[in-house]
Design a protein around this motif. Structure first.
Motif, PDB file in Angstrom:
ATOM      1  N   UNK A  24       0.834  -1.206   0.000  1.00  0.00           N
ATOM      2  CA  UNK A  24       0.000   0.000   0.000  1.00  0.00           C
ATOM      3  C   UNK A  24       0.864   1.250   0.000  1.00  0.00           C
ATOM      4  N   UNK A  25       1.901   1.268   0.832  1.00  0.00           N
ATOM      5  CA  UNK A  25       2.798   2.421   0.879  1.00  0.00           C
ATOM      6  C   UNK A  25       3.520   2.623  -0.453  1.00  0.00           C
ATOM      7  N   UNK A  26       3.973   1.535  -1.043  1.00  0.00           N
ATOM      8  CA  UNK A  26       4.739   1.626  -2.284  1.00  0.00           C
ATOM      9  C   UNK A  26       3.878   2.106  -3.441  1.00  0.00           C
ATOM     10  N   UNK A  27       2.666   1.591  -3.550  1.00  0.00           N
ATOM     11  CA  UNK A  27       1.758   2.053  -4.607  1.00  0.00           C
ATOM     12  C   UNK A  27       1.413   3.525  -4.409  1.00  0.00           C
ATOM     13  N   UNK A  28       1.168   3.896  -3.146  1.00  0.00           N
ATOM     14  CA  UNK A  28       0.858   5.285  -2.851  1.00  0.00           C
ATOM     15  C   UNK A  28       2.028   6.209  -3.139  1.00  0.00           C
TER      16      UNK A  28
END
Length: 255
Positions: A24-28
Motif C-alpha cells: 500500500x505504501x509503495x503504490x501510494x
C-alpha cells in the motif's frame, strides 16, 4: 526509471500490516490513491498507512471487512470503488497460515478456514472488482501465492501450501477470462520474508536461521522486496505480463 501510478486507484487487502502495508505504501508513493483493507487487530496499522499516504497528497481510506464472507467482500469493494472513484489495481494480499497441522491431525474446520482466508478471499474480492476493472484502461490484479505452493511448505503447512497452489490456478483462469478487457492477472510467490508476524508466529528462530543460511543470496527477503514486484505488476511496464507467477525467494527455489 520512475514508475508513475498517478491517477490510478488501488485496493490492497491485508493492508494493515507486513507485506500488505508495504505494498500500500509503495503504490501510494508511486502516485496511486489507495483503499487499505484490514480486519480485526490490524486497524491501527491500516490507519497509520492511510495517514502516511494522505500526507503525500493521496486519497486513502482504511476499510474493515471479513473477506471470508462473500457479501462483506462485495460490499467493501463497492465502498472502496466509491471512495476512490473506481478501481484500476486490486492486490489480493490477505492470507494466513492459521496454524500448523499435519493431515492426520487436521480438522475439517482448519482445512476450510485456511482455504477460505488464502484462496476464497481473493476470489470474492476479484469477482466484485471485475465491473470496475473492466472499465479501467489499465486494469491489474495481483494475487499472493507462496513458495509453499511449489514445494509443499514446511512441517504442518500442507493446507497453506494447497491454498496457495489454488491461488495459482485461480490466477491463470482469471487471466484468461479478463484478457479481453485488457486486465492482467498475476501472482507473486514470496519465499522467506523476514521480520514479519507470519514467521515470528509460526517459525522457530533456529528454523529461520537455517532457512536463511540456505538462501543463495544469503539474506532474508524484506517486505519491500515483495512490494517492489507488486509495483511492477501494477504498472504499465507489466502491461504484456499476465497469468504468471513471479518468484521472490533469493534463489531458494528454481522452477
Amino acid at each position: 526509471m520512475q514508475i508513475d501510478l498517478t491517477g490510478r486507484r488501488a485496493l490492497v487487502t491485508g493492508g494493515g500490516a507486513g507485506i500488505g502495508a508495504a505494498i500500500a505504501r509503495t503504490l501510494g508513493a508511486a502516485g496511486a490513491d489507495v483503499a487499505v483493507l484490514y480486519y480485526a487487530d490490524s486497524k491501527d496499522g491500516a490507519l497509520e498507512v492511510v495517514s502516511e499516504l494522505t500526507a503525500l497528497g493521496r486519497t486513502a481510506v482504511a476499510l474493515d471487512a471479513d473477506l471470508m464472507d462473500s457479501e462483506a467482500a462485495t460490499a467493501v469493494v463497492t465502498e472502496a470503488a466509491q471512495a476512490l472513484g473506481g478501481l484500476d489495481i486490486v492486490v489480493n494480499n490477505a492470507g494466513h497460515m492459521v496454524g500448523r497441522a499435519t493431515i492426520a491431525e487436521m480438522t475439517d474446520e482448519h482445512w476450510a478456514r485456511v482455504m477460505d482466508v488464502n484462496a476464497s478471499t481473493g476470489f470474492y474480492v476479484s469477482r466484485a472488482a471485475i465491473p470496475y476493472l473492466a472499465k479501467s484502461p489499465a486494469g491489474r490484479v495481483v494475487f499472493m501465492s507462496s513458495l509453499a505452493a511449489e514445494n509443499g511448505g514446511g512441517a504442518g503447512s500442507v493446507a497453506y501450501a494447497a491454498a496457495k497452489a489454488a491461488v495459482v490456478g485461480l490466477v491463470r483462469g482469471l487471466a484468461k477470462e479478463l484478457a479481453g478487457d485488457g486486465v492482467t492477472v498475476n501472482a507473486m510467490a514470496p519465499g522467506f520474508i523476514g521480520a514479519t508476524s507470519f514467521h515470528n508466529t509460526f517459525t522457530a528462530p533456529e528454523v529461520q536461521e537455517a532457512i536463511i543460511a540456505g538462501i543463495p543470496l544469503k539474506r532474508a527477503g524484506t517486505v519491500d522486496d515483495v512490494a517492489n514486484v507488486a509495483l511492477f505488476l501494477a504498472s504499465d511496464l507489466a502491461s504484456y505480463v499476465t497469468g504468471q507467477v513471479i518468484d521472490i525467494n533469493g534463489g531458494l527455489n528454481f522452477r
